[in-house]
Write a protein that holds these residues in place. Structure first.
Motif, PDB file in Angstrom:
ATOM      1  N   ASN A  55       0.807  -1.219   0.000  1.00 25.70           N
ATOM      2  CA  ASN A  55       0.000   0.000   0.000  1.00 25.70           C
ATOM      3  C   ASN A  55       0.843   1.273   0.000  1.00 25.70           C
ATOM      4  OD1 ASN A  55      -3.031  -0.953   0.614  1.00 25.70           O
ATOM      5  ND2 ASN A  55      -1.631  -2.243   1.793  1.00 25.70           N
ATOM      6  N   TYR A  56       2.116   1.114  -0.379  1.00 26.57           N
ATOM      7  CA  TYR A  56       3.040   2.254  -0.314  1.00 26.57           C
ATOM      8  C   TYR A  56       2.571   3.426  -1.180  1.00 26.57           C
ATOM      9  CZ  TYR A  56       7.336   4.968  -0.703  1.00 26.57           C
ATOM     10  OH  TYR A  56       8.249   5.987  -0.693  1.00 26.57           O
ATOM     11  N   ALA A  57       2.146   3.151  -2.407  1.00 19.79           N
ATOM     12  CA  ALA A  57       1.727   4.229  -3.303  1.00 19.79           C
ATOM     13  C   ALA A  57       0.542   4.990  -2.729  1.00 19.79           C
ATOM     14  CB  ALA A  57       1.388   3.656  -4.676  1.00 19.79           C
ATOM     15  N   THR A  58      -0.416   4.285  -2.151  1.00 17.82           N
ATOM     16  CA  THR A  58      -1.586   4.942  -1.563  1.00 17.82           C
ATOM     17  C   THR A  58      -1.196   5.758  -0.341  1.00 17.82           C
ATOM     18  OG1 THR A  58      -3.031   3.162  -2.339  1.00 17.82           O
ATOM     19  CG2 THR A  58      -3.868   4.539  -0.558  1.00 17.82           C
ATOM     20  N   LEU A  59      -0.318   5.218   0.496  1.00  9.08           N
ATOM     21  CA  LEU A  59       0.082   5.909   1.719  1.00  9.08           C
ATOM     22  C   LEU A  59       0.840   7.194   1.434  1.00  9.08           C
ATOM     23  CD1 LEU A  59       1.237   2.810   3.802  1.00  9.08           C
ATOM     24  CD2 LEU A  59      -0.728   4.267   4.319  1.00  9.08           C
ATOM     25  N   THR A  60       1.607   7.221   0.345  1.00  9.79           N
ATOM     26  CA  THR A  60       2.460   8.376   0.052  1.00  9.79           C
ATOM     27  C   THR A  60       1.906   9.297  -1.027  1.00  9.79           C
ATOM     28  OG1 THR A  60       3.747   7.094  -1.561  1.00  9.79           O
ATOM     29  CG2 THR A  60       4.527   7.087   0.718  1.00  9.79           C
ATOM     30  N   VAL A  65       2.609  13.067   5.843  1.00  6.56           N
ATOM     31  CA  VAL A  65       1.441  13.015   6.734  1.00  6.56           C
ATOM     32  C   VAL A  65       1.968  12.748   8.142  1.00  6.56           C
ATOM     33  CG1 VAL A  65      -0.729  11.852   7.268  1.00  6.56           C
ATOM     34  CG2 VAL A  65      -0.014  12.096   4.880  1.00  6.56           C
ATOM     35  N   ALA A  66       1.711  13.668   9.069  1.00 10.26           N
ATOM     36  CA  ALA A  66       2.235  13.527  10.427  1.00 10.26           C
ATOM     37  C   ALA A  66       1.685  12.276  11.108  1.00 10.26           C
ATOM     38  CB  ALA A  66       1.913  14.772  11.249  1.00 10.26           C
ATOM     39  N   ILE A 101      -1.330   0.136  16.351  1.00 11.42           N
ATOM     40  CA  ILE A 101      -0.521   0.463  15.178  1.00 11.42           C
ATOM     41  C   ILE A 101      -0.599   1.967  14.935  1.00 11.42           C
ATOM     42  CG2 ILE A 101      -0.248   0.182  12.673  1.00 11.42           C
ATOM     43  CD1 ILE A 101      -1.469  -2.615  12.977  1.00 11.42           C
ATOM     44  N   SER A 102       0.552   2.606  14.777  1.00 13.97           N
ATOM     45  CA  SER A 102       0.617   4.028  14.469  1.00 13.97           C
ATOM     46  C   SER A 102       1.542   4.212  13.275  1.00 13.97           C
ATOM     47  CB  SER A 102       1.125   4.827  15.670  1.00 13.97           C
ATOM     48  OG  SER A 102       1.213   6.206  15.358  1.00 13.97           O
ATOM     49  N   MET A 103       1.216   5.159  12.394  1.00 16.39           N
ATOM     50  CA  MET A 103       1.972   5.288  11.150  1.00 16.39           C
ATOM     51  C   MET A 103       2.040   6.755  10.740  1.00 16.39           C
ATOM     52  SD  MET A 103       1.221   2.849   7.838  1.00 16.39           S
ATOM     53  CE  MET A 103       1.159   1.411   8.921  1.00 16.39           C
ATOM     54  N   SER A 108       8.975  15.851   6.564  1.00 15.81           N
ATOM     55  CA  SER A 108       8.007  16.892   6.219  1.00 15.81           C
ATOM     56  C   SER A 108       8.322  17.553   4.892  1.00 15.81           C
ATOM     57  CB  SER A 108       7.970  17.941   7.334  1.00 15.81           C
ATOM     58  OG  SER A 108       9.256  18.531   7.500  1.00 15.81           O
ATOM     59  N   THR A 109       9.549  17.418   4.407  1.00 15.59           N
ATOM     60  CA  THR A 109       9.955  18.039   3.140  1.00 15.59           C
ATOM     61  C   THR A 109       9.826  17.110   1.947  1.00 15.59           C
ATOM     62  OG1 THR A 109      12.250  17.393   3.575  1.00 15.59           O
ATOM     63  CG2 THR A 109      11.565  19.598   4.303  1.00 15.59           C
TER      64      THR A 109
END
Length: 377
Positions: A55-60, A65-66, A101-103, A108-109
């Protein structure tokens, strides 16, 4: 005989040994349970890493995202139903609480266009390891050791920090009050744990030259090159397209799908004749019509035969591939005849031929000539 006192001493000693044995056995069993818990959490952590990879593409997709919303995070049941876990797991450890689970996506840049975003996650039980109602730091260390290098735990001293095994990394204690004996797993503060690999979803582009160490690549759909493609052998059942040079150390093989004067799709494409003769054809513009034609042109010259004067000379016909028609041209070199006569080079046959040198009256005369045979298409 033993006295009553001696017997009492023996019985007390036996009882003490029994109590010690029971305590040692209980401690051993607890250590086994703690080790199993660490191994169980390691399986969940590995499954979570696989989920991030998929799910990397969706997450990024939105950049940094803090805190990834809880609604976008998987549950243990999701990890199982989506194939990351091979079997269902309880949603919490044996001492109580639940796995959390925390993500986040950072730094931030980072940006999607630069492809430098990383997914950082932590996995931890919502309660510290306890024994008799008190934090069990030793128990937490056993769990972390069984989990592996991705695991750490908070100690009594400086309990606000979770320290990885062998001090490899530090993280902030995620539980309120910063209790000791908190067990936590993470993929690291600056890496998603997977972006260093070639991603199968194409979310990241390569940033440097690749060396595949002499292994094969199979099932490649299209291969497009802006520069040079060099290979000892190139075999393809479909198109090989390059805007630059294509170099071969040995041979380049084509299909055998063409036939002279038959329509072709695109100028400069090449193929072999469909009779497997080895005749190479290219797609040429012939009077405004794209046709397969021999690379050497519509006439392919094959042989030369000397024609001496004084009689007929046998000239063999070429074996024309791909339906070519054998033809002959005779060129005079020298002769002797009446100056008022006409010189002719009559031939008999359509291949092979018999060639003569004659005067205007049809008389055979002395002289020499060259007969050139070719195939026409």
């Amino acid at each position: 005989m033993f006295s009553i006192v001696e017997m009492v001493v023996v019985l007390v000693a036996a009882a003490l040994m029994t109590v010690v044995g029971i305590k040692e056995d209980a401690a051993k069993r607890r250590n086994q349970v703690l080790t199993t818990e660490g191994q169980n959490e390691a399986v969940i952590n590995a499954a979570l890493g696989n989920w991030v990879t998929k799910n990397y593409a969706t997450l990024t997709q939105n950049g940094p995202v803090a805190v990834v919303p809880a609604t976008d995070l998987p549950t243990l049941n999701d990890l199982f139903t989506q194939g990351n876990l091979q079997q269902p797991h309880a949603n919490g450890p044996f001492w109580g609480g639940a796995y959390v689970i925390s993500m986040s996506v950072g730094p931030s840049t980072c940006s999607v266009s630069a492809g430098d975003c990383h997914v950082t996650y932590v996995l931890y039980p919502s309660k510290p390891v306890t024994r008799g109602g008190n934090p069990d730091v030793i128990g937490a260390s056993i769990i972390a050791q069984a989990g592996g290098n991705a695991f750490g735990f908070s100690k009594t001293q400086n309990s606000g920090t979770v320290t990885g095994i062998n001090g490899a990394w530090n993280a902030t204690n995620p539980l309120a009050g910063n209790p000791a004996a908190v067990v936590l797993a993470t993929n690291g503060p600056t890496s998603d744990g997977n972006s260093v690999y070639i991603r199968r979803d194409g979310a990241l582009t390569w940033t440097g030259d690749q060396n595949v160490n002499h292994v094969s690549l199979h099932d490649v759909h299209n291969l497009d090159a802006e520069g040079t493609v060099s290979a000892a052998n190139i075999g393809a059942t479909d198109a090989v397209t390059a805007s630059g040079a294509v170099s071969a150390g040995t041979t380049v093989s084509t299909g055998n799908i063409g036939w002279p004067r038959v329509a072709c799709p695109k100028v400069n494409q090449m193929t072999g004749a469909s009779d497997n003769s080895g005749l190479m054809l290219s797609c040429q513009n012939v009077s405004g019509v794209l046709q397969w034609m021999p690379i050497g042109g519509p006439k392919l010259w094959y042989g030369y035969t000397n024609i001496p004067g004084g009689g007929g000379t046998y000239v063999p016909n070429p074996d024309c591939p791909a339906g070519g028609t054998p033809q002959l041209v005779v060129s005079g070199q020298s002769m002797y005849t009446d100056p008022t006569a006409v010189i002719n080079y009559p031939t008999a046959g359509s291949g092979p031929w018999t060639v003569y040198i004659t005067d205007g009256s049809g008389n055979i005369i002395s002289g020499t000539a060259v007969a050139t045979s070719f195939c026409t298409y």
